[in-house]
Scaffold this active site. Structure first.
Site, PDB file in Angstrom:
ATOM      1  N   TYR A  51       0.837  -1.215   0.000  1.00 12.14           N
ATOM      2  CA  TYR A  51       0.000   0.000   0.000  1.00 12.14           C
ATOM      3  C   TYR A  51       0.872   1.267   0.000  1.00 12.14           C
ATOM      4  O   TYR A  51       0.361   2.363  -0.189  1.00 12.14           O
ATOM      5  CB  TYR A  51      -0.947   0.049   1.204  1.00 12.14           C
ATOM      6  CG  TYR A  51      -1.944  -1.086   1.295  1.00 12.14           C
ATOM      7  CD1 TYR A  51      -2.088  -2.002   0.267  1.00 12.14           C
ATOM      8  CD2 TYR A  51      -2.747  -1.237   2.421  1.00 12.14           C
ATOM      9  CE1 TYR A  51      -2.990  -3.050   0.361  1.00 12.14           C
ATOM     10  CE2 TYR A  51      -3.663  -2.275   2.519  1.00 12.14           C
ATOM     11  CZ  TYR A  51      -3.771  -3.190   1.482  1.00 12.14           C
ATOM     12  OH  TYR A  51      -4.674  -4.220   1.579  1.00 12.14           O
ATOM     13  N   HIS A 109       0.307 -11.612   2.472  1.00  9.15           N
ATOM     14  CA  HIS A 109      -0.728 -10.887   1.712  1.00  9.15           C
ATOM     15  C   HIS A 109      -1.470 -11.795   0.726  1.00  9.15           C
ATOM     16  O   HIS A 109      -2.696 -11.831   0.709  1.00  9.15           O
ATOM     17  CB  HIS A 109      -0.071  -9.720   0.976  1.00  9.15           C
ATOM     18  CG  HIS A 109      -1.010  -8.630   0.591  1.00  9.15           C
ATOM     19  ND1 HIS A 109      -0.626  -7.312   0.505  1.00  9.15           N
ATOM     20  CD2 HIS A 109      -2.324  -8.646   0.255  1.00  9.15           C
ATOM     21  CE1 HIS A 109      -1.664  -6.575   0.156  1.00  9.15           C
ATOM     22  NE2 HIS A 109      -2.707  -7.372  -0.009  1.00  9.15           N
TER      23      HIS A 109
HETATM   24  N1  LIG Z   1      -5.818  -8.591   1.765  1.00  8.43           N
HETATM   25  C1  LIG Z   1      -6.165  -8.188   0.555  1.00  8.43           C
HETATM   26  O1  LIG Z   1      -5.803  -8.800  -0.452  1.00  8.43           O
HETATM   27  C2  LIG Z   1      -6.998  -6.975   0.394  1.00  8.43           C
HETATM   28  C3  LIG Z   1      -7.176  -6.134   1.463  1.00  8.43           C
HETATM   29  N2  LIG Z   1      -7.942  -4.992   1.354  1.00  8.43           N
HETATM   30  C4  LIG Z   1      -8.125  -4.172   2.564  1.00  8.43           C
HETATM   31  O2  LIG Z   1      -9.521  -3.984   2.765  1.00  8.43           O
HETATM   32  C5  LIG Z   1      -9.784  -2.588   2.871  1.00  8.43           C
HETATM   33  C6  LIG Z   1     -11.190  -2.254   2.416  1.00  8.43           C
HETATM   34  O3  LIG Z   1     -11.425  -2.678   1.095  1.00  8.43           O
HETATM   35  P1  LIG Z   1     -11.580  -1.669  -0.135  1.00  8.43           P
HETATM   36  O4  LIG Z   1     -11.177  -2.433  -1.344  1.00  8.43           O
HETATM   37  O5  LIG Z   1     -10.878  -0.421   0.164  1.00  8.43           O
HETATM   38  O6  LIG Z   1     -13.144  -1.485  -0.289  1.00  8.43           O
HETATM   39  P2  LIG Z   1     -14.404  -1.111   0.646  1.00  8.43           P
HETATM   40  O7  LIG Z   1     -15.402  -2.160   0.409  1.00  8.43           O
HETATM   41  O8  LIG Z   1     -13.968  -0.795   2.018  1.00  8.43           O
HETATM   42  O9  LIG Z   1     -14.965   0.194  -0.070  1.00  8.43           O
HETATM   43  C7  LIG Z   1     -14.258   1.407  -0.052  1.00  8.43           C
HETATM   44  C8  LIG Z   1     -15.058   2.421  -0.886  1.00  8.43           C
HETATM   45  O10 LIG Z   1     -16.317   2.657  -0.266  1.00  8.43           O
HETATM   46  C9  LIG Z   1     -16.477   4.049  -0.011  1.00  8.43           C
HETATM   47  N3  LIG Z   1     -17.195   4.185   1.256  1.00  8.43           N
HETATM   48  C10 LIG Z   1     -16.732   3.908   2.493  1.00  8.43           C
HETATM   49  N4  LIG Z   1     -17.666   4.127   3.424  1.00  8.43           N
HETATM   50  C11 LIG Z   1     -18.776   4.558   2.767  1.00  8.43           C
HETATM   51  C12 LIG Z   1     -20.068   4.959   3.176  1.00  8.43           C
HETATM   52  N5  LIG Z   1     -20.418   4.943   4.463  1.00  8.43           N
HETATM   53  N6  LIG Z   1     -20.952   5.358   2.212  1.00  8.43           N
HETATM   54  C13 LIG Z   1     -20.599   5.372   0.915  1.00  8.43           C
HETATM   55  N7  LIG Z   1     -19.379   5.005   0.465  1.00  8.43           N
HETATM   56  C14 LIG Z   1     -18.472   4.595   1.385  1.00  8.43           C
HETATM   57  C15 LIG Z   1     -15.075   4.611   0.025  1.00  8.43           C
HETATM   58  O11 LIG Z   1     -15.064   5.966  -0.360  1.00  8.43           O
HETATM   59  P3  LIG Z   1     -14.552   7.170   0.626  1.00  8.43           P
HETATM   60  O12 LIG Z   1     -13.136   6.855   1.018  1.00  8.43           O
HETATM   61  O13 LIG Z   1     -14.662   8.387  -0.250  1.00  8.43           O
HETATM   62  O14 LIG Z   1     -15.491   7.192   1.788  1.00  8.43           O
HETATM   63  C16 LIG Z   1     -14.357   3.742  -1.008  1.00  8.43           C
HETATM   64  O15 LIG Z   1     -14.619   4.232  -2.321  1.00  8.43           O
HETATM   65  C17 LIG Z   1      -8.676  -1.955   2.039  1.00  8.43           C
HETATM   66  O16 LIG Z   1      -8.554  -0.577   2.255  1.00  8.43           O
HETATM   67  C18 LIG Z   1      -7.498  -2.780   2.478  1.00  8.43           C
HETATM   68  O17 LIG Z   1      -7.041  -2.347   3.758  1.00  8.43           O
HETATM   69  C19 LIG Z   1      -8.568  -4.700   0.169  1.00  8.43           C
HETATM   70  C20 LIG Z   1      -8.413  -5.500  -0.941  1.00  8.43           C
HETATM   71  C21 LIG Z   1      -7.604  -6.703  -0.930  1.00  8.43           C
HETATM   72  O1  LIG Z   2      -5.701  -4.057  -1.503  1.00 10.91           O
HETATM   73  C1  LIG Z   2      -5.070  -5.120  -1.411  1.00 10.91           C
HETATM   74  O2  LIG Z   2      -4.697  -5.600  -0.342  1.00 10.91           O
HETATM   75  C2  LIG Z   2      -4.755  -5.834  -2.612  1.00 10.91           C
HETATM   76  O3  LIG Z   2      -4.277  -6.948  -2.583  1.00 10.91           O
HETATM   77  C3  LIG Z   2      -5.022  -5.071  -3.851  1.00 10.91           C
HETATM   78  O4  LIG Z   2      -3.874  -4.990  -4.623  1.00 10.91           O
HETATM   79  C4  LIG Z   2      -6.081  -5.716  -4.618  1.00 10.91           C
HETATM   80  O5  LIG Z   2      -5.545  -6.898  -5.054  1.00 10.91           O
HETATM   81  C5  LIG Z   2      -6.496  -4.844  -5.708  1.00 10.91           C
HETATM   82  O6  LIG Z   2      -6.923  -3.757  -5.447  1.00 10.91           O
HETATM   83  C6  LIG Z   2      -6.410  -5.325  -7.091  1.00 10.91           C
HETATM   84  O7  LIG Z   2      -7.151  -4.460  -7.906  1.00 10.91           O
END
Ligand SMILES: NC(=O)C1=CN([C@@H]2O[C@H](COP(=O)(O)OP(=O)(O)OC[C@H]3O[C@@H](n4cnc5c(N)ncnc54)[C@H](OP(=O)(O)O)[C@@H]3O)[C@@H](O)[C@H]2O)C=CC1
Ligand SMILES: O=C(O)C(=O)[C@@H](O)[C@H](O)C(=O)CO
Length: 277
Positions: A51, A109
């Protein structure tokens, strides 16, 4: 907003029932967003080497008024650092970037099965725990078979498996496996990245019944499944909305109805085929 409840992980440490995702929170704006979240009650911050914001996470921990011991910081080892010694070096790099003397929860990860080093990486995580660099160790994006392999090879059960989980992909079978082994499920992309999920009729109807938002219905569903969601929001108002989900309770039938929205992964993030370095 009441305090975010905690659960006890299989190694005896505490872990919040809801945390903050930090993907794409970077720079001064990112630090401000994370500090606002901590100040409004979040106690779990989820970062990763990939990240490129561990410095910002550490800075938010230092700037917040919560105090280090009240917080749980998660980081993750990227694919390019797989291997036993490489994992320990990766964790030392994360500690440097964070400016902290320990990581509370360290995850692998992605398993990257074609590389074939996730068991060695797990051994490195066990070494790092013995050296006091990390407090708890877990995995992310691991299948049931991969976790079974880790346990058979090392005898050490991950405390957490952080996986894609939202109403469109509720992970029923994997959650049952976790429950059998005392592994806490953690939900990534818990809001399905704000896709059309939040306008589903079922969710808007339940939001009206409980006088909350569809987002809060979804996050309450995660917690009632026994999973810790880590919604990402850069906005302090939305952060507060997302954390304020413990004042109402869905019925079992409503939880099941939300799970029945299942239709598949958001994108092709199948850990058997998707690999990240
Ligand atoms: N281990 C892995 O492989 C992965 C881990 N992750 C982790 O999971 C976390 C969360 O997943 P992520 O993919 O970010 O997606 P989320 O499902 O958390 O969605 C995030 C989106 O939703 C919006 N949002 C948040 N709260 C609200 C609300 N109350 N109303 C409307 N919109 C909202 C945010 O916008 P805004 O910021 O403008 O509020 C952003 O665009 C990541 O940040 C990361 O830490 C994610 C993907 C893969
Ligand atoms: O957000 C994470 O932790 C991920 O692993 C991301 O890279 C995720 O795989 C992604 O956003 C791919 O589009």
């Amino acid at each position: 907003m009441s305090a975010i409840p905690t659960v006890t992980l299989n190694d005896g440490t505490w872990f919040p029932e809801l945390g903050l995702g930090t993907y794409n929170l970077r720079g001064e704006e990112g630090i401000a967003a994370m500090t606002a979240a901590i100040d409004s009650g979040y106690r779990l911050l989820d970062t990763a080497v990939n990240y490129e914001n561990e410095r910002e996470v550490g800075e938010a921990v230092r700037r917040s008024g919560a105090g280090r011991d009240a917080l749980r910081v998660t980081s993750k080892i990227p694919g390019r650092h797989h291997g036993r010694t490489e994992a320990v070096d990766s964790i030392k790099g994360s500690l440097d970037a964070l400016g902290l003397d320990r990581i509370d929860l360290q995850l692998i990860h992605w398993p990257n099965p074609s590389v074939g080093k996730y068991v060695d990486t797990w051994r490195g995580m066990i070494d790092a725990r013995e050296q006091g660099l990390v407090r708890s160790i877990g995995v992310s994006n691991f299948t049931e078979a991969m976790i079974t392999e880790l346990i058979e090879e090392t005898g050490v059960v991950p405390v957490v498996n952080q996986v894609e989980l939202h109403p469109y992909f509720p992970q029923g079978a994997l959650r049952s496996f976790h429950a059998m082994h005392g592994i806490r499920t953690e939900s990534w992309s818990p809001l399905a990245r704000r896709s059309e999920l939040l306008t589903e009729q079922l969710l808007t109807e339940l939001a009206t019944v409980y006088e909350v938002t569809p987002t809060q219905i979804v996050l309450r569903w995660h917690t009632q499944l026994g999973s810790t969601p880590i919604p990402k929001s850069a906005d302090p108002d939305r952060q507060r909305e997302n954390a304020d989900v413990f004042g109402f309770r869905l019925t079992d039938e409503q939880v099941d109805a939300i799970s029945a929205l299942e239709r598949g992964r958001l994108w092709d993030g199948d850990p058997l085929t998707h690999e990240e370095m």
